[in-house]
Scaffold this active site. Structure first.
Site, PDB file in Angstrom:
ATOM      1  N   SER A   1     -62.834 -65.815  14.797  1.00 19.43           N
ATOM      2  CA  SER A   1     -64.194 -65.865  15.334  1.00 19.43           C
ATOM      3  C   SER A   1     -64.384 -67.185  16.069  1.00 19.43           C
ATOM      4  O   SER A   1     -63.716 -68.180  15.760  1.00 19.43           O
ATOM      5  CB  SER A   1     -65.181 -65.787  14.160  1.00 19.43           C
ATOM      6  OG  SER A   1     -66.470 -66.162  14.567  1.00 19.43           O
TER       7      SER A   1
ATOM      8  N   TYR B   1     -68.251 -69.236   6.267  1.00 17.82           N
ATOM      9  CA  TYR B   1     -67.469 -68.253   7.040  1.00 17.82           C
ATOM     10  C   TYR B   1     -66.631 -68.968   8.113  1.00 17.82           C
ATOM     11  O   TYR B   1     -65.441 -68.707   8.274  1.00 17.82           O
ATOM     12  CB  TYR B   1     -68.433 -67.261   7.668  1.00 17.82           C
ATOM     13  CG  TYR B   1     -67.836 -66.308   8.672  1.00 17.82           C
ATOM     14  CD1 TYR B   1     -67.283 -65.103   8.267  1.00 17.82           C
ATOM     15  CD2 TYR B   1     -67.868 -66.594  10.044  1.00 17.82           C
ATOM     16  CE1 TYR B   1     -66.750 -64.215   9.200  1.00 17.82           C
ATOM     17  CE2 TYR B   1     -67.344 -65.715  10.971  1.00 17.82           C
ATOM     18  CZ  TYR B   1     -66.791 -64.524  10.544  1.00 17.82           C
ATOM     19  OH  TYR B   1     -66.271 -63.645  11.466  1.00 17.82           O
TER      20      TYR B   1
END
Ligand SMILES: NC(=O)c1ccc[n+]([C@@H]2O[C@H](COP(=O)([O-])OP(=O)(O)OC[C@H]3O[C@@H](n4cnc5c(N)ncnc54)[C@H](OP(=O)(O)O)[C@@H]3O)[C@@H](O)[C@H]2O)c1
Length: 242
Positions: free
Chosen positions: A142, A155
């Protein structure tokens, strides 16, 4: 590609919805045999039923963090005669909304790291003898791995660790292709969890990220970091390692 790929087998983790399911559909259309998983049994069975109309698919419900589940995937890979691709797509966001780091519950952070970093490496270890020569490993990352977005410390840092793990795995295994791939923002359940109060209907459908994954699976690009949508638009932010 159909025919050429008819003997190929891919493992896609987290293929009951979102990016994993869309990629599984596309590979099925291209003739790949599939081994897929997810924790939720009903959604996985629904994906299996759909995909099995076009290809051979083995669906194994379970959590990638579970050693017995990983062994079951490895056994399925062995019975399939080995695998040509592993897509480590399954991942969790953590709490929604995401807490800032100073308030982040550490037991939850450990869980995020276990699911997003340790488990995919453990799966690669479990599959090491089942990866065919030149097998592709795609580790889904990501932009939160590299951008300091406030609130994304759990995350994001797990994806950063996952990226460096992928980077070093590639250096240690020149016979493999190890790709870390940012799919970009996608209109999925995880994205809605990340932006619980927002209307995310303007975000791209995960289908828009799939051509970049196909490029990596079909081609012979070197190990490295890729941005899925840039792979097919040439607006590349690619970092190649070799
Ligand atoms: N959506 C975005 O905007 C975005 C942006 C950048 C990167 N990504 C990355 O893209 C990938 C796919 O995300 P997505 O948005 O498609 O997510 P999603 O819609 O939440 O789908 C995640 C899939 O993974 C499965 N899963 C989650 N944890 C699992 C576990 N421990 N074991 C087995 N299966 C598990 C889920 O099923 P169960 O819950 O039933 O297990 C589901 O099938 C992830 O790696 C994510 O980090 C997403």
């Amino acid at each position: 590609m159909t025919g050429e790929a008819s003997h190929r087998t891919a493992i896609i983790t987290g293929a009951s919805r979102g990016l994993g399911l869309v990629l599984a559909r596309r590979l099925a259309e291209d003739g790949w045999n599939l081994i897929i998983d997810a924790r939720g049994e009903d959604a996985l069975e629904s994906a299996r039923a759909e995909l099995s109309r076009i290809t051979q698919v083995i669906a194994i419900p379970g959590d990638v963090a579970d050693v017995g589940h990983r062994a079951a995937i490895a056994e399925a890979a062995r019975e399939a005669g080995g695998v040509d691709a592993l897509v480590n797509n399954a991942s969790i966001l953590g709490p929604s909304p995401q807490p800032n780091l100073l308030e982040y519950p550490l037991d939850v952070l450990e869980e995020v790291y276990r699911k997003n970093v340790i488990s995919p490496l453990a799966l690669i270890q479990a599959l090491r003898t089942e990866l065919k020569p030149q097998a592709r490993i795609i580790n889904v990352t990501s932009d939160a791995a590299v951008e300091p977005y406030a609130g994304w410390g759990g995350y994001g840092s797990s994806k950063a660790a996952f990226e460096q793990l992928s980077n070093i795995l590639a250096a240690e295994n020149p016979g493999l292709r190890v790709y870390r791939v940012d799919p970009g923002d996608m209109r999925t359940r995880m994205h809605q969890e990340a932006f619980p109060e927002e209307d995310i209907s303007d975000r791209p459908h995960p289908e828009e990220s799939v051509p970049g994954f196909l490029e990596l699976l079909r081609g012979d690009l070197p190990s490295g970091r890729y941005t899925a949508r840039a792979l097919t638009t040439n607006a590349s932010t690619t970092t190649r390692d070799s």
